[in-house]
Design an enzyme around this catalytic site. Structure first.
Site, PDB file in Angstrom:
ATOM      1  CE1 TYR A  70      38.253  29.979  36.354  1.00  0.00           C
ATOM      2  CE2 TYR A  70      40.395  28.902  36.441  1.00  0.00           C
ATOM      3  CZ  TYR A  70      39.604  30.016  36.639  1.00  0.00           C
ATOM      4  OH  TYR A  70      40.160  31.174  37.134  1.00  0.00           O
ATOM      5  CG  ASN A 111      40.967  50.138  40.319  1.00  0.00           C
ATOM      6  OD1 ASN A 111      41.528  50.359  39.238  1.00  0.00           O
ATOM      7  ND2 ASN A 111      41.630  49.649  41.365  1.00  0.00           N
ATOM      8  N   GLY A 169      41.965  50.584  45.732  1.00  0.00           N
ATOM      9  CA  GLY A 169      42.736  51.828  45.623  1.00  0.00           C
ATOM     10  C   GLY A 169      44.060  51.797  46.365  1.00  0.00           C
TER      11      GLY A 169
END
Ligand SMILES: NC(=O)c1ccc[n+]([C@@H]2O[C@H](COP(=O)([O-])OP(=O)(O)OC[C@H]3O[C@@H](n4cnc5c(N)ncnc54)[C@H](OP(=O)(O)O)[C@@H]3O)[C@@H](O)[C@H]2O)c1
Length: 323
Positions: A197, A120, A42
């Protein structure tokens, strides 16, 4: 086609909102003053705007960040524009299961309730590297850290919902990039395999894991009849620090696709919609884009894969515990 039309024009979908809707608009008139919200990552980008708007609606916001200087700066900015804002910053590094455990312990020790968890934080397209626990970085940060964090906070969220009678909500930030993953979806047989990868597919894999995690958790919570929903969202395309490993590529891409990009105020709208909007009461296990429900990929809807990912993640957390 309708999706692309509304993305470009901002034309609202069935929810009444669309790609041009901002987080402030989608939460207009909502009173969140009885809610405590944790937002991972955040301190910047979409998470910072989500924090600002949740605080504007009265929520007590906890910014969970690895960079405490940035988190405190974001907190100060929010408070300077809204002196009534209740914002706190707490240390969380999702690369480290030890840090995830300390964050959860520290949060529980505050005695605060927990109504909403917004998973998030994220990294994108990083070169191959391993987390503190020896897990490929994008999978570790975007999925595994959030998987562990959510499990550690789950009792708190369930108890808060039960005691307050207010529905708890968990929101996972996924991405449209979940469509671009390895052929089998999740490389269970080689999550750390350097030779296979691919930075883009590894990101897609981790974003697919975000949806699978949300769906399996939603199923489990429904089985328990817990008053907690879990949904995943694609926020849109927004130029943020997320692009740090692909700045030039993204700037070039934006020249050709500028009509698909959003600003950060619009980018935080779908998270705020899933976390706060009353019309989503009881809606769980769904995927949202531009503040409207959308179908994710077939892999994302695959229940067997979701269960397999759950068991795999539990094993990874268990084997990484000694650190
Ligand atoms: N922007 C887009 O176009 C887009 C599109 C689809 C999905 N998303 C998703 O939206 C979410 C937010 O992204 P954003 O665009 O707002 O990017 P951002 O500005 O880079 O924000 C991501 C946040 O996550 C934090 N973070 C990264 N690794 C962490 C860790 N190990 N522990 C704790 N926090 C960590 C970052 O902190 P640091 O600054 O310390 O790294 C940053 O504050 C991500 O999950 C992303 O995948 C974004």
């Amino acid at each position: 086609m309708v999706g692309i039309f509304s993305l470009v024009t901002g034309w609202p979908g069935p929810s009444g909102f669309g790609s041009a809707t901002t987080a402030e608009q989608v939460t207009e008139g909502i009173d969140a003053s009885n809610l405590t919200v944790i937002i991972t990552g955040g301190a910047s980008g979409i998470g910072a705007e989500t924090a600002r708007v949740a605080a504007l609606r009265g929520a007590h916001v906890i910014i969970a960040a690895r960079n405490m200087e940035a988190a405190n700066e974001t907190k100060e900015q929010i408070v300077s524009s809204n002196s009534a804002a209740r914002v706190d910053a707490m240390k969380l590094d999702l690369n480290s299961l030890k840090s995830v455990r300390s964050f959860a312990d520290n949060f529980v020790a505050t005695g605060l309730p927990l109504n909403i968890l917004i998973n998030n934080a994220g990294v994108m397209f990083c070169p191959y590297q391993l987390s503190e626990n020896g897990v490929e970085m994008q999978f570790a940060t975007n999925h595994l850290g959030h998987f562990y964090l959510t499990n550690l906070l789950l009792d708190k969220i369930k108890r808060t919902a039960k005691e307050s009678g207010v529905e708890g909500r968990i929101v996972n930030l996924s991405s449209i990039a979940h469509l671009h993953t390895y052929p089998e979806g999740i490389q269970f047989d080689g999550i750390n395999d350097r030779s296979r990868y691919n930075d883009k597919k590894a990101y897609g894999q981790s974003k697919l894991a975000n949806i699978l995690h949300a769906n399996e958790l939603s199923r489990r919570l429904q089985e328990e009849r817990a008053n907690v929903t879990v949904n995943s969202v694609h926020p849109g395309l927004i130029m943020t620090n997320l692009m740090r490993h692909s700045v030039t590529q993204m700037k070039v891409l934006k020249i050709f696709t500028y009509m698909f990009w959003k600003n950060v105020q619009q980018g935080a709208a779908t998270s705020c919609y899933a976390a706060l909007h009353p019309s989503l009461k009881g809606i769980t296990g769904k995927y949202f884009l531009d503040c409207n429900e959308k179908e994710p990929s077939n892999l994302a809807k695959n229940e067997k894969l979701a269960k397999q990912l759950w068991a795999f993640s539990e094993e990874l957390v268990k084997s990484a515990q000694p650190l």
